[in-house]
Design an enzyme around this catalytic site. Structure first.
Site, PDB file in Angstrom:
ATOM      1  N   ASP A 143      79.377 -29.974  20.532  1.00 44.13           N
ATOM      2  CA  ASP A 143      79.616 -29.301  19.355  1.00 44.13           C
ATOM      3  C   ASP A 143      78.470 -29.486  18.389  1.00 44.13           C
ATOM      4  O   ASP A 143      78.200 -30.684  18.051  1.00 44.13           O
ATOM      5  CB  ASP A 143      80.937 -29.677  18.714  1.00 44.13           C
ATOM      6  CG  ASP A 143      81.264 -28.515  17.796  1.00 44.13           C
ATOM      7  OD1 ASP A 143      80.672 -28.019  17.117  1.00 44.13           O
ATOM      8  OD2 ASP A 143      82.585 -28.282  17.766  1.00 44.13           O
ATOM      9  N   LYS A 147      77.240 -26.613  10.336  1.00 42.44           N
ATOM     10  CA  LYS A 147      77.270 -26.588   8.971  1.00 42.44           C
ATOM     11  C   LYS A 147      76.734 -27.871   8.285  1.00 42.44           C
ATOM     12  O   LYS A 147      77.402 -28.921   9.034  1.00 42.44           O
ATOM     13  CB  LYS A 147      78.818 -26.083   8.505  1.00 42.44           C
ATOM     14  CG  LYS A 147      78.927 -24.535   8.749  1.00 42.44           C
ATOM     15  CD  LYS A 147      80.507 -24.397   8.224  1.00 42.44           C
ATOM     16  CE  LYS A 147      80.752 -22.985   8.308  1.00 42.44           C
ATOM     17  NZ  LYS A 147      82.065 -22.688   7.805  1.00 42.44           N
ATOM     18  N   ASP A 179      72.077 -25.830  23.288  1.00 42.54           N
ATOM     19  CA  ASP A 179      71.444 -24.715  23.135  1.00 42.54           C
ATOM     20  C   ASP A 179      71.267 -24.208  21.752  1.00 42.54           C
ATOM     21  O   ASP A 179      71.061 -23.045  21.344  1.00 42.54           O
ATOM     22  CB  ASP A 179      72.436 -23.393  23.952  1.00 42.54           C
ATOM     23  CG  ASP A 179      73.802 -23.548  23.186  1.00 42.54           C
ATOM     24  OD1 ASP A 179      74.328 -24.382  22.440  1.00 42.54           O
ATOM     25  OD2 ASP A 179      74.398 -22.645  23.905  1.00 42.54           O
ATOM     26  N   GLU A 219      73.986 -20.291  30.577  1.00 42.19           N
ATOM     27  CA  GLU A 219      72.872 -20.611  30.267  1.00 42.19           C
ATOM     28  C   GLU A 219      71.901 -19.525  30.862  1.00 42.19           C
ATOM     29  O   GLU A 219      70.995 -19.109  30.395  1.00 42.19           O
ATOM     30  CB  GLU A 219      72.461 -21.715  30.947  1.00 42.19           C
ATOM     31  CG  GLU A 219      71.109 -22.380  30.411  1.00 42.19           C
ATOM     32  CD  GLU A 219      70.824 -23.826  31.139  1.00 42.19           C
ATOM     33  OE1 GLU A 219      69.692 -24.357  30.897  1.00 42.19           O
ATOM     34  OE2 GLU A 219      71.970 -24.479  31.651  1.00 42.19           O
TER      35      GLU A 219
END
EC number: 2.1.1.33
Length: 238
Positions: A143, A147, A179, A219
Site C-alpha cells: 500500500d 496521502k 507501481d 502489471e
C-alpha cells in the site's frame, strides 16, 4: 477473529508504537478456497508461534528460503515456487480468501516447497523468523499510502529495513516492487540510507524486473496503458 497490529513510524523512520491497523478478517471464502484451507493447511500452513522456525524441519531439507510479505491471492508466489523447486518459499498474508486461493493453486500446481502464514507479517518477522536465515525477502506492491498525512504508515521505513537486514543472510536480497513512482522514490531514499545494504542497480536507482518475479495480468495491462512498475533490489553486505 484475531486482532492484528502493525508498526507506526515517524518521518525519520523511528519506531513509535504498534497500532491497531485492521482486524484479521475471515473474509468471504469461496467453496474452493475453504476446501483448500481444510485440505492443504495441515501440510502447507504454518501456525504462528513466537519462536524461530527451524527451516530444515519445516521443509525437510536444507535450501535457500525466500519469504514474501503480503502475497495477495498468491498466484505469482505459487508460480515462483513451481519455477524454483530447489528453493523454499514462505508467504505471509492476512486476507483469508487470499490464503485459500494460494493453497488451492499450490495444490493444483503440485508444489511441495511452499508454506503459508495467515498472520501479521511484523510479528512473524520479529519472532518466528531466525536472524540470518533468508536468501530473499519480497515485498511486492505494498500500500503506497499516497496521502502525505498517511506516509508514516508506509511499511518501508528505516527500522523495517533494519529488521529485514537482520533476517537476511549475508548476500541475501531485499526485493521491493511498486507501481507508484513517488513511493519508489521514498523506498530508494530509505534503502540507500540503510546501513548494511548495497543497491544491486548499476546506476544506483531501480533494476529491470528480474526473471524470478512473474509478470502479473494487472502489471501487463498497466504496461499497455503506459503505467510503470519500479523494482528495487538491495543486497545485505553486513
Amino acid at each position: 477473529m484475531s486482532e492484528v497490529t502493525t508498526a507506526e513510524f515517524n518521518e525519520e523512520g523511528k519506531y513509535l508504537r504498534k497500532i491497531r491497523s485492521f482486524v484479521l478478517r475471515e473474509g468471504r471464502l469461496t467453496k474452493g478456497q475453504a476446501q483448500a484451507i481444510e485440505s492443504q493447511w495441515p501440510t502447507m500452513g504454518l501456525d504462528y508461534s513466537p519462536t524461530p522456525l527451524v527451516l530444515s524441519d519445516v521443509f525437510g531439507r536444507e535450501a535457500d528460503t525466500v519469504l514474501e510479505i503480503g502475497f495477495g491471492m498468491g498466484a505469482s508466489l505459487v508460480q515462483m515456487a513451481k519455477d524454483a523447486p530447489a528453493q523454499n518459499f514462505i508467504g505471509i498474508e492476512v486476507h483469508k480468501p487470499g490464503v485459500g486461493s494460494c493453497l488451492s493453486d499450490a495444490a493444483i500446481a503440485g508444489v511441495t516447497n511452499l508454506r503459508v502464514y495467515h498472520h501479521d507479517a511484523m510479528e512473524v518477522l520479529e519472532h518466528a523468523i531466525a536472524d540470518g536465515s533468508l536468501a530473499r525477502v519480497q515485498l511486492f506492491f505494498p500500500d503506497p499510502w499516497h496521502k502525505k498525512r498517511h506516509h508514516k504508515r508506509r511499511i518501508v521505513q528505516a527500522e523495517f529495513a533494519e529488521l529485514i537486514r537482520r533476517k537476511l543472510k549475508i548476500g541475501g536480497v531485499f526485493h521491493i516492487a511498486t507501481d507508484w513512482e513517488e513511493y519508489s522514490e521514498h523506498m530508494l531514499e530509505v534503502m540507500q540510507a540503510a546501513p548494511g545494504y548495497k543497491n544491486q542497480s548499476s546506476d544506483g536507482t531501480v533494476v529491470p524486473r528480474p526473471d524470478h518475479r512473474p509478470l502479473t495480468k494487472f502489471e501487463a495491462r498497466g504496461h499497455r496503458l503506459g503505467h510503470g512498475v519500479w523494482d528495487l533490489m538491495f543486497e545485505r553486505i553486513a
